[in-house]
Design a protein around this motif. Structure first.
Motif, mmCIF file in Angstrom:
data_model
loop_
_atom_site.group_PDB
_atom_site.id
_atom_site.type_symbol
_atom_site.label_atom_id
_atom_site.label_comp_id
_atom_site.label_asym_id
_atom_site.label_seq_id
_atom_site.Cartn_x
_atom_site.Cartn_y
_atom_site.Cartn_z
ATOM 1 N N TYR A 228 0.910 -1.104 0.023
ATOM 2 C CA TYR A 228 -0.051 0.063 -0.028
ATOM 3 C C TYR A 228 0.839 1.391 -0.024
ATOM 4 O O TYR A 228 1.346 1.644 1.200
ATOM 5 C CB TYR A 228 -0.832 -0.138 1.231
ATOM 6 N N LEU A 229 1.148 1.884 -1.253
ATOM 7 C CA LEU A 229 2.334 2.610 -1.370
ATOM 8 C C LEU A 229 1.730 3.965 -0.762
ATOM 9 O O LEU A 229 0.729 4.692 -1.247
ATOM 10 C CB LEU A 229 2.711 2.915 -2.785
ATOM 11 N N VAL A 230 2.607 4.755 -0.111
ATOM 12 C CA VAL A 230 2.511 5.943 0.604
ATOM 13 C C VAL A 230 3.673 6.904 0.518
ATOM 14 O O VAL A 230 4.830 6.459 0.252
ATOM 15 C CB VAL A 230 1.965 6.153 1.828
ATOM 16 N N ALA A 231 3.668 8.247 0.581
ATOM 17 C CA ALA A 231 5.021 8.764 0.772
ATOM 18 C C ALA A 231 5.347 8.707 2.021
ATOM 19 O O ALA A 231 5.076 9.187 3.027
ATOM 20 C CB ALA A 231 4.500 10.483 0.651
ATOM 21 N N ALA A 232 6.556 7.787 2.144
ATOM 22 C CA ALA A 232 6.889 7.661 3.282
ATOM 23 C C ALA A 232 8.051 8.645 4.147
ATOM 24 O O ALA A 232 8.796 9.242 3.487
ATOM 25 C CB ALA A 232 7.898 6.370 3.147
ATOM 26 N N THR A 233 7.648 8.935 5.236
ATOM 27 C CA THR A 233 8.189 9.806 6.121
ATOM 28 C C THR A 233 9.265 8.980 6.639
ATOM 29 O O THR A 233 10.395 9.644 6.915
ATOM 30 C CB THR A 233 7.368 10.435 7.221
ATOM 31 N N ASP A 234 9.204 7.811 7.125
ATOM 32 C CA ASP A 234 10.294 7.149 7.921
ATOM 33 C C ASP A 234 9.859 5.681 7.929
ATOM 34 O O ASP A 234 8.687 5.473 8.428
ATOM 35 C CB ASP A 234 10.166 7.758 9.452
ATOM 36 N N PHE A 290 -1.727 -1.312 7.406
ATOM 37 C CA PHE A 290 -0.979 -0.871 8.792
ATOM 38 C C PHE A 290 0.528 -0.449 8.596
ATOM 39 O O PHE A 290 0.785 0.612 9.184
ATOM 40 C CB PHE A 290 -1.054 -1.964 9.737
ATOM 41 N N ALA A 291 1.014 -1.305 7.919
ATOM 42 C CA ALA A 291 2.401 -1.003 7.559
ATOM 43 C C ALA A 291 2.807 0.511 6.816
ATOM 44 O O ALA A 291 3.825 1.080 7.311
ATOM 45 C CB ALA A 291 3.265 -2.218 6.648
ATOM 46 N N ALA A 292 1.968 0.822 5.844
ATOM 47 C CA ALA A 292 1.873 2.049 5.124
ATOM 48 C C ALA A 292 1.619 3.080 6.400
ATOM 49 O O ALA A 292 2.439 3.914 6.362
ATOM 50 C CB ALA A 292 0.799 2.000 4.105
ATOM 51 N N SER A 293 0.915 3.037 7.332
ATOM 52 C CA SER A 293 0.548 4.069 8.437
ATOM 53 C C SER A 293 1.861 4.160 9.144
ATOM 54 O O SER A 293 2.109 5.456 9.718
ATOM 55 C CB SER A 293 -0.759 3.495 9.173
ATOM 56 N N GLN A 296 4.345 6.730 7.882
ATOM 57 C CA GLN A 296 4.070 8.092 8.038
ATOM 58 C C GLN A 296 4.201 8.725 9.310
ATOM 59 O O GLN A 296 3.625 9.886 9.678
ATOM 60 C CB GLN A 296 2.411 8.212 7.608
ATOM 61 N N GLN A 297 4.905 8.218 10.084
ATOM 62 C CA GLN A 297 5.276 8.774 11.469
ATOM 63 C C GLN A 297 6.756 8.550 11.565
ATOM 64 O O GLN A 297 7.527 7.694 11.090
ATOM 65 C CB GLN A 297 4.570 8.106 12.638
ATOM 66 N N ASP A 298 7.496 9.451 12.841
ATOM 67 C CA ASP A 298 8.739 9.152 13.011
ATOM 68 C C ASP A 298 8.996 8.093 14.019
ATOM 69 O O ASP A 298 8.064 7.662 14.938
ATOM 70 C CB ASP A 298 9.633 10.477 13.620
ATOM 71 N N GLY A 299 10.176 7.219 13.734
ATOM 72 C CA GLY A 299 10.367 6.249 14.851
ATOM 73 C C GLY A 299 9.486 4.929 14.276
ATOM 74 O O GLY A 299 8.484 5.177 13.488
ATOM 75 N N SER A 300 9.414 3.993 15.041
ATOM 76 C CA SER A 300 8.480 2.819 15.029
ATOM 77 C C SER A 300 7.247 3.067 15.222
ATOM 78 O O SER A 300 6.490 2.849 14.466
ATOM 79 C CB SER A 300 9.265 1.537 15.873
ATOM 80 N N PHE A 301 6.903 3.872 16.280
ATOM 81 C CA PHE A 301 5.751 4.038 16.537
ATOM 82 C C PHE A 301 5.521 5.530 17.503
ATOM 83 O O PHE A 301 4.513 5.905 18.220
ATOM 84 C CB PHE A 301 4.946 3.014 17.439
#
Length: 308
Positions: A228-234, A290-293, A296-301
């Motif tokens: 599920y491709l997104v613009a990855a932040t991290d 879920f992996a795509a979400s 979209q945040q810094d760090g693992s969670f």
């Protein structure tokens, strides 16, 4: 997560545990540490997805350890069976380049490696309450896997991107599921890798391949999931989040599959095998989202802490 009513009328929920490594990922460019580690991420992601989860591992006594410990307490994830030592917690310096995380080294797990967990009979009794125990190659717990499998406990193990045939041969007989990160290998090479792991005695495989998606071998059948491709932040934690979401969702749904008839008893009845196939495909899709979400945040969670 979903719940189910058992024969006594009680509502049950699957219960999972991350056993082994916890670290902080130190983001050099922002002077910020984030909690992480395969086993810890599994416990946190399962909790985020609504399942009951716990964590069991080793903590040092430095600022990094305190941040990870406080984060777990804040999230309400049980840590009562953890070990505590004087020394450095696991720490890995990281840089983010165009959304992709680049590891710059590590202290090899700190106290996790220096004081590897040795499971006691009481530990095994505690762990027997869980539907799945997830650990990893960075947890230094390989010598304990036989104890877990001898007790009939279901274990998933993240080999990361380490393709060591000797280790596979030694550990696979004790595992329910092997997880690997294999984005550098061709599709054909990954098929050979899955066949090897199954031949060595592990019946199920989850293989993440970055932007090429994932391959899952379960119940004797190979499945594929596009990303599920997104613009990855991290991208930190992307593989762990896919693995956690897939395994928890599948195990939760699999309990319902057992209620379906094995043989077709009439028009329109869903067979057990068909129900399991639906469970696998739904779980893979949920895992990809879920992996795509996570990307979209810094760090693992999240839960970053500026270093003093």
């Amino acid at each position: 997560g979903t719940t189910k009513v058992n024969g006594d009328g009680e509502i049950t929920m699957i219960h999972v545990i991350g056993l082994g490594d916890n670290v902080v990922d130190y983001y050099v460019h922002s002077n910020t540490v984030y909690p992480g580690g395969n086993a810890l991420n599994f416990a946190v992601y399962a909790n985020m997805l609504g399942y009951k989860s716990a964590y069991m591992g080793s903590f040092g006594d430095d600022e990094n350890a305190l941040h990870v410990y406080r984060t777990l307490k804040e999230l309400g994830i049980p840590v009562e069976h953890c070990r505590f030592y004087v020394g450095e917690n696991g720490c890995a310096p990281v840089n983010i380049i165009e959304g992709d995380r680049i590891f710059l080294g590590s202290n090899k797990g700190g106290v996790t490696k220096k004081h590897p967990i040795e499971l006691t009979a009481l530990d095994i009794d505690y762990l027997s309450q869980f539907d799945l125990i997830h650990t990893s190659i960075f947890s230094y717990i390989d010598p304990q896997l036989q104890k877990l499998s001898s007790a009939g406990l279901r274990v998933s193990y993240d080999f990361s991107n380490q393709f060591d045939e000797t280790r596979h041969r030694e550990l696979c007989p004790h595992l329910w599921c092997a997880c690997l990160s294999s984005s550098e290998r061709s599709y054909e090479e990954n098929c050979e890798l899955i066949n090897q792991i199954v031949k060595f005695g592990c019946p199920n495989v989850v293989l993440t391949r970055g932007t090429d998606g994932a391959m899952v071998y379960l119940n004797g059948k190979l499945y594929e999931q596009s990303p599920y491709l997104v613009a990855a932040t991290d991208t930190m934690g992307a593989g762990d989040s896919f693995i956690t979401a897939f395994l928890t969702s599948y195990l939760d749904m699999d309990r319902y599959c057992r209620d379906f008839p094995i043989q077709k008893g009439g028009a329109g009845l869903l067979r057990q095998d068909d129900a399991r196939e639906v469970a696998v495909r739904i779980s893979m899709h949920k895992a990809a989202v879920f992996a795509a979400s996570t990307c979209q945040q810094d760090g693992s969670f999240g839960y970053g802490h500026k270093k003093g």
